[in-house]
Design a protein around this motif. Sequence first.
Motif, short mmCIF file in Angstrom:
data_model
loop_
_atom_site.label_atom_id
_atom_site.label_comp_id
_atom_site.label_asym_id
_atom_site.label_seq_id
_atom_site.Cartn_x
_atom_site.Cartn_y
_atom_site.Cartn_z
N LEU A 52 77.95 102.57 -31.20
CA LEU A 52 77.59 102.52 -29.79
C LEU A 52 76.15 102.03 -29.63
CD1 LEU A 52 78.22 103.35 -26.78
CD2 LEU A 52 77.19 105.57 -27.35
N VAL A 53 75.95 101.04 -28.79
CA VAL A 53 74.62 100.51 -28.52
C VAL A 53 74.12 101.11 -27.21
CG1 VAL A 53 73.22 98.46 -28.10
CG2 VAL A 53 75.13 98.36 -29.71
N GLY A 54 73.00 101.82 -27.28
CA GLY A 54 72.42 102.40 -26.08
C GLY A 54 73.07 103.70 -25.68
N ASP A 55 72.86 104.06 -24.45
CA ASP A 55 73.33 105.33 -23.89
C ASP A 55 74.70 105.15 -23.25
OD1 ASP A 55 73.74 107.70 -22.54
OD2 ASP A 55 71.76 107.76 -21.61
N GLU A 56 75.65 105.98 -23.63
CA GLU A 56 76.99 105.84 -23.05
C GLU A 56 77.01 106.16 -21.55
OE1 GLU A 56 79.94 109.15 -23.77
OE2 GLU A 56 78.52 109.61 -25.39
N ASN A 57 75.94 106.74 -21.03
CA ASN A 57 75.88 107.05 -19.60
C ASN A 57 75.09 106.02 -18.79
OD1 ASN A 57 77.29 109.63 -19.67
ND2 ASN A 57 75.52 110.37 -20.82
N ALA A 58 74.60 104.97 -19.44
CA ALA A 58 73.76 104.00 -18.74
C ALA A 58 74.55 103.06 -17.84
CB ALA A 58 72.95 103.20 -19.74
N GLY A 59 75.84 102.87 -18.17
CA GLY A 59 76.68 102.05 -17.31
C GLY A 59 76.29 100.58 -17.28
N ALA B 294 67.88 94.53 -28.89
CA ALA B 294 66.42 94.68 -28.84
C ALA B 294 65.99 95.65 -27.76
CB ALA B 294 65.77 93.31 -28.63
N ARG B 295 66.69 95.64 -26.63
CA ARG B 295 66.30 96.51 -25.51
C ARG B 295 66.86 97.92 -25.61
NH1 ARG B 295 66.21 93.46 -19.67
NH2 ARG B 295 65.64 95.58 -19.11
N TYR B 296 68.07 98.06 -26.14
CA TYR B 296 68.74 99.36 -26.07
C TYR B 296 69.22 99.90 -27.42
CZ TYR B 296 68.77 98.43 -21.08
OH TYR B 296 68.38 98.16 -19.79
N GLY B 297 69.13 99.12 -28.48
CA GLY B 297 69.61 99.59 -29.76
C GLY B 297 68.72 100.64 -30.38
N THR B 298 69.27 101.39 -31.31
CA THR B 298 68.48 102.35 -32.07
C THR B 298 67.59 101.58 -33.04
OG1 THR B 298 70.13 102.55 -33.82
CG2 THR B 298 70.34 104.04 -31.92
N GLU B 299 66.64 102.29 -33.62
CA GLU B 299 65.76 101.66 -34.61
C GLU B 299 66.59 101.12 -35.78
OE1 GLU B 299 62.37 100.14 -36.28
OE2 GLU B 299 62.65 101.00 -34.26
N LEU C 195 85.96 105.93 -15.54
CA LEU C 195 85.65 105.07 -16.68
C LEU C 195 84.36 104.30 -16.42
CD1 LEU C 195 89.21 103.69 -17.44
CD2 LEU C 195 87.98 105.44 -18.70
N LYS C 196 83.57 104.12 -17.45
CA LYS C 196 82.29 103.42 -17.32
C LYS C 196 82.07 102.50 -18.51
CE LYS C 196 80.27 107.55 -19.28
NZ LYS C 196 79.39 108.69 -19.14
N PRO C 197 81.39 101.37 -18.31
CA PRO C 197 81.24 100.40 -19.40
C PRO C 197 80.25 100.87 -20.46
CG PRO C 197 80.05 99.69 -17.44
CD PRO C 197 80.81 100.91 -17.05
N CYS C 198 80.59 100.57 -21.72
CA CYS C 198 79.71 100.83 -22.84
C CYS C 198 79.84 99.68 -23.83
CB CYS C 198 80.07 102.15 -23.53
SG CYS C 198 79.59 103.62 -22.61
#
Length: 390
Positions: free
Chosen positions: A228-235, A103-108, A184-187
């Motif tokens: 992928l849910v949200g931005d891969e750079n959001a961490g 709901a917060r970070y997914g695409t439409e 490496l960063k979490p996604c």
Amino acid sequence: MSAIGSQLLETPERTALRKAVGDLGRRYGSAYYLAKARAGEPAEELWAEAGKAGYLGVNLPAEYGGGGGGISDLAIVLEELGTAGCPLLLLIVSPAICGTVIARYGTEEQKRRWLPGLADGSRKMAFGITEPDAGSNSHRISTVARRDGEDWLLTGRKVFVSGIDHSDAVLFVARTEDARTGKLKPCLFVVPRDIPGFEYRAIPMELVAPEKQFQVFLDDVRLPADALVGDENAGLLQLFAGLNPERILTAAFSLGLARQALGKAVEYAKTRTVWSTPIGAHQGLAHPLAQCAVEIELARLMTQKAGLLYDAGEDLAAGEAANMAKYAAGEAAARTVDQAVQTLGGNGLTQEYGLGALLAATRVGRVAPVSREMVLNFVAQHTLGLPKSY
């Protein structure tokens, strides 16, 4: 909580929600729940009815079939079901963690694909973060996602993933490599259960619960770009959007267990007579039960505070309160169930009263989703400003 106290601390809508969910839970009760758990079956009838009534998705946006409420509302649902003897663990996972993150970070498109089903209970989503070598330390997660053209390839292992066998997909935490730094960063990725390369096996557990625990093996699972849910750079920002609700709902889970146990113990202490006096008249039993009531109420207040802060968008303050609520509720539940068993004596360990099964269940609130020791580390460092110990 007294009727007056409930009216002062909660809106009339939330008071009504408590009553309605409690009524539903009592129609099923602990006998139904334990029978399902011991048969290794999910509590599908209760889940479906709760979904149809709008309780499972009470926290999700109204435009996607939810109730338009917040985590505070969903915490009420889980607490009241638990108090009635039906603590549905998957409520923590499917609508609270997965639903909130999408709901917060997914695409439409992701929202329209998943949220209506999560809200009405027709679809379920599990959550995978813990690994054999990465429990409390999420920075050691080794499940890796790497690009292959437009797709992603996911490889790694997870443990203690709840309810995969009755879920449509799993929201996995993996790591991608930053092209600029190499770090490496979490996604987060939504992975359908039936996709090639995805294997899961049940972990034998001593818990009496409808939801089984699983270990997962991911072997170059090919996912489309939109997994992928949200931005891969959001961490970590996106990850903790789900972890704070997880802590709040775990507190509600523990509170439900505690209130269920206390209710059974008090009723027994009122009616069980030895030497012509109800055992509840003796301070050796009355005072410990009264202390449990105090600790439950304090934990409920902190859980309410954490929910209100989270729903108000105060993520930093909500994180502190959510950790404290999870700790307080876990401790209150463990002590209350132990005292309830002691109050009933031998009857406390019979299947008739259902308290013995709660002894193992209360450990969930102490060790998951983060151990009480790690909560104390968090409070020592972030609340008290003490040096980091790890």
